[in-house]
Write an enzyme that holds these catalytic residues in place. Sequence first.
Site, PDB file in Angstrom:
ATOM      1  N   LYS A  22       8.460   2.876   4.926  1.00 43.00           N
ATOM      2  CA  LYS A  22       7.513   2.339   3.702  1.00 43.00           C
ATOM      3  C   LYS A  22       7.014   3.742   3.047  1.00 43.00           C
ATOM      4  O   LYS A  22       6.856   3.611   1.885  1.00 43.00           O
ATOM      5  CB  LYS A  22       6.408   1.779   4.663  1.00 43.00           C
ATOM      6  CG  LYS A  22       5.226   1.530   3.785  1.00 43.00           C
ATOM      7  CD  LYS A  22       4.170   0.783   4.591  1.00 43.00           C
ATOM      8  CE  LYS A  22       2.668   0.800   4.368  1.00 43.00           C
ATOM      9  NZ  LYS A  22       2.046   2.210   4.322  1.00 43.00           N
ATOM     10  N   ASN A  23       6.395   4.802   3.891  1.00 42.33           N
ATOM     11  CA  ASN A  23       5.524   5.729   2.938  1.00 42.33           C
ATOM     12  C   ASN A  23       6.463   6.627   2.225  1.00 42.33           C
ATOM     13  O   ASN A  23       5.707   7.465   1.586  1.00 42.33           O
ATOM     14  CB  ASN A  23       4.595   6.458   4.129  1.00 42.33           C
ATOM     15  CG  ASN A  23       3.520   5.440   4.516  1.00 42.33           C
ATOM     16  OD1 ASN A  23       3.189   4.229   3.846  1.00 42.33           O
ATOM     17  ND2 ASN A  23       2.714   5.751   5.679  1.00 42.33           N
ATOM     18  N   CYS A 117      -5.632  -0.450   3.060  1.00 45.73           N
ATOM     19  CA  CYS A 117      -6.150  -0.505   4.422  1.00 45.73           C
ATOM     20  C   CYS A 117      -7.532   0.132   4.398  1.00 45.73           C
ATOM     21  O   CYS A 117      -7.727   1.206   3.904  1.00 45.73           O
ATOM     22  CB  CYS A 117      -5.429   0.044   5.537  1.00 45.73           C
ATOM     23  SG  CYS A 117      -3.699  -0.784   5.902  1.00 45.73           S
ATOM     24  N   ARG A 122     -11.768   6.646   1.849  1.00 41.08           N
ATOM     25  CA  ARG A 122     -10.589   7.323   1.661  1.00 41.08           C
ATOM     26  C   ARG A 122     -10.547   7.824   0.128  1.00 41.08           C
ATOM     27  O   ARG A 122     -10.151   7.470  -0.850  1.00 41.08           O
ATOM     28  CB  ARG A 122      -9.186   6.246   1.744  1.00 41.08           C
ATOM     29  CG  ARG A 122      -9.118   5.974   3.042  1.00 41.08           C
ATOM     30  CD  ARG A 122      -7.994   4.869   3.301  1.00 41.08           C
ATOM     31  NE  ARG A 122      -6.877   5.549   3.309  1.00 41.08           N
ATOM     32  CZ  ARG A 122      -5.781   4.666   3.439  1.00 41.08           C
ATOM     33  NH1 ARG A 122      -5.714   3.462   3.223  1.00 41.08           N
ATOM     34  NH2 ARG A 122      -4.496   5.175   3.092  1.00 41.08           N
ATOM     35  N   ASP A 305      -0.823   6.821  12.209  1.00 39.67           N
ATOM     36  CA  ASP A 305      -0.574   5.372  12.031  1.00 39.67           C
ATOM     37  C   ASP A 305      -0.047   4.555  13.478  1.00 39.67           C
ATOM     38  O   ASP A 305       0.344   3.768  13.746  1.00 39.67           O
ATOM     39  CB  ASP A 305       0.778   5.480  11.243  1.00 39.67           C
ATOM     40  CG  ASP A 305       0.414   5.823   9.666  1.00 39.67           C
ATOM     41  OD1 ASP A 305      -1.140   5.931   9.379  1.00 39.67           O
ATOM     42  OD2 ASP A 305       1.016   5.997   8.787  1.00 39.67           O
ATOM     43  N   ARG A 397       2.303  -6.366   4.879  1.00 38.50           N
ATOM     44  CA  ARG A 397       2.338  -5.215   3.950  1.00 38.50           C
ATOM     45  C   ARG A 397       3.231  -4.041   4.378  1.00 38.50           C
ATOM     46  O   ARG A 397       3.830  -3.259   3.363  1.00 38.50           O
ATOM     47  CB  ARG A 397       1.040  -4.722   3.726  1.00 38.50           C
ATOM     48  CG  ARG A 397       0.170  -5.330   2.884  1.00 38.50           C
ATOM     49  CD  ARG A 397      -1.268  -4.631   2.414  1.00 38.50           C
ATOM     50  NE  ARG A 397      -0.896  -3.332   2.291  1.00 38.50           N
ATOM     51  CZ  ARG A 397      -1.591  -2.252   2.897  1.00 38.50           C
ATOM     52  NH1 ARG A 397      -2.521  -2.745   3.561  1.00 38.50           N
ATOM     53  NH2 ARG A 397      -1.172  -1.066   2.716  1.00 38.50           N
TER      54      ARG A 397
END
Length: 425
Positions: A22-23, A117, A122, A305, A397
């Site tokens: 995903k990232n 999230c 952030r 994570d 997500r």
Amino acid sequence: MERLVIKGKQRLKGATRVNGAKNAAVAVIPASLLTSSQVKIENIPHITDIEWLIEILKALGAKVSRLGKGGLLVDSSGVNSFTPPHELADKFRASYYLMGALLGRCGQVEIPMPGGCNLGPRPIDQHIKGFTALGANVNLEHGLVKIKASKLKGAHIYLDVVSVGATINIMLAAARAEGKTVIENAAKEPEIVDVANFLNAMGARVVGTGTDIIKIRGVPSLGGVEHSVIPDRIEAGTFMIAAAATQGEVLIEDVIPKHLDPVIAKLKEVGVPLEIGPDWIKVLAGNSCSPADVKTFPYPGFPTDLQAPMMVLLTQAPGTSIVSENVFEGRFRHVAELKKMGARIKLEGRAAIIEGGRELISAPLKAADLRGGAALVIAGMISRGETIVEGIEHIDRGYEHLEERFNRLGAKIARKKVTESVFPG
Ligand code: EPZ
């Protein structure tokens, strides 16, 4: 709304494949805006963050089509806007990569502050510091980030904090800037190396990713490319921890074990039996694990994570474990939910102290973020009784059909449409 209903005390057994990361995918797709030639990307996971990105690229004027399972064809030749639709861009964090990509392509971008999230504060100051150093003007107006540069020029940038997002965003903007950019104190995550490989295959000149000094020599234009996204190490780690927590036996295929070194080391330390192959990892059935201290750090440290899933495993380890969250100060929202299940966890600043070895009892739970949500599903699978997990849009997500894949390994999880939440208010 939807919820998951999980029948507890099921052991996972069998084999599963890992999807594309995903990232990495959420950066590679915006990076395709840096060329007007056609880009083919394989191994793209089917997750909501990617669906939103595809919608945004289309709204900007790109043609995007799915190619079978996991393929994506992007043709950005028609991109005629530097304003991603606000209502889509503010839904997820990774929309910030549109800043670097559109700045590199159009010289300007207007985008809402990224959502995503809630893991505590952030900020994106390091992204902004990078864009400013490259010659852009950055203004924050009414929740919008407006970035404009008449010309991007290479610069020497020392990041104050090691940031995955800032490192990639600066790489994207610098790929087509004039001259040489150096990023010091860069993040070293494998996803950053993947994005650089993608850019270099398009004709960019990026060296040093995977180390803390990255050098980018800007080029005037980039060409088409075919690229396959690396396997998702966090998804692999989630399955490894789920297998260990249920004392199951699971073969996880299509992984790059090297990317999981910190996770493999920690699981071995707590006594989880593992076999490692060239592109697979097998979690063997074991007994309850031992307590341990886990400290999250940027790669190659233990990934933040996987902090929440790891905490679930440690609730089963008789004795005291301490989990220190050193990346995101607010990433403990799963703790209150685990406590509802009878877990004994005390929060002290950035540390969670876990008195493990107690059976978890099912409860209605609410996921507040992606990885915390996956952790609650694992908690449901090991607990006594039937656990309800709401807030599963967070899980969708970032994990493709998580419950179906756990079910194929023997879990008993149903996705149910409901009209009302179990939580009042
Ligand atoms: C990326 O987030 C990932 N997201 C996160 O994945 C992951 O948890 C995180 O990196 C750390 O590995 C994506 O790749 C889309 P950071 P990012 O910038 O880029 C501070 C998941 O569940 N910081 O490396 O937002 C920041 O507050 C997610 O898949 C600044 O102070 O993380 C944090 O404390 C969630 N200023 C630390 O740096 C900045 O400008 C690391 O954040 C940027 C970051």
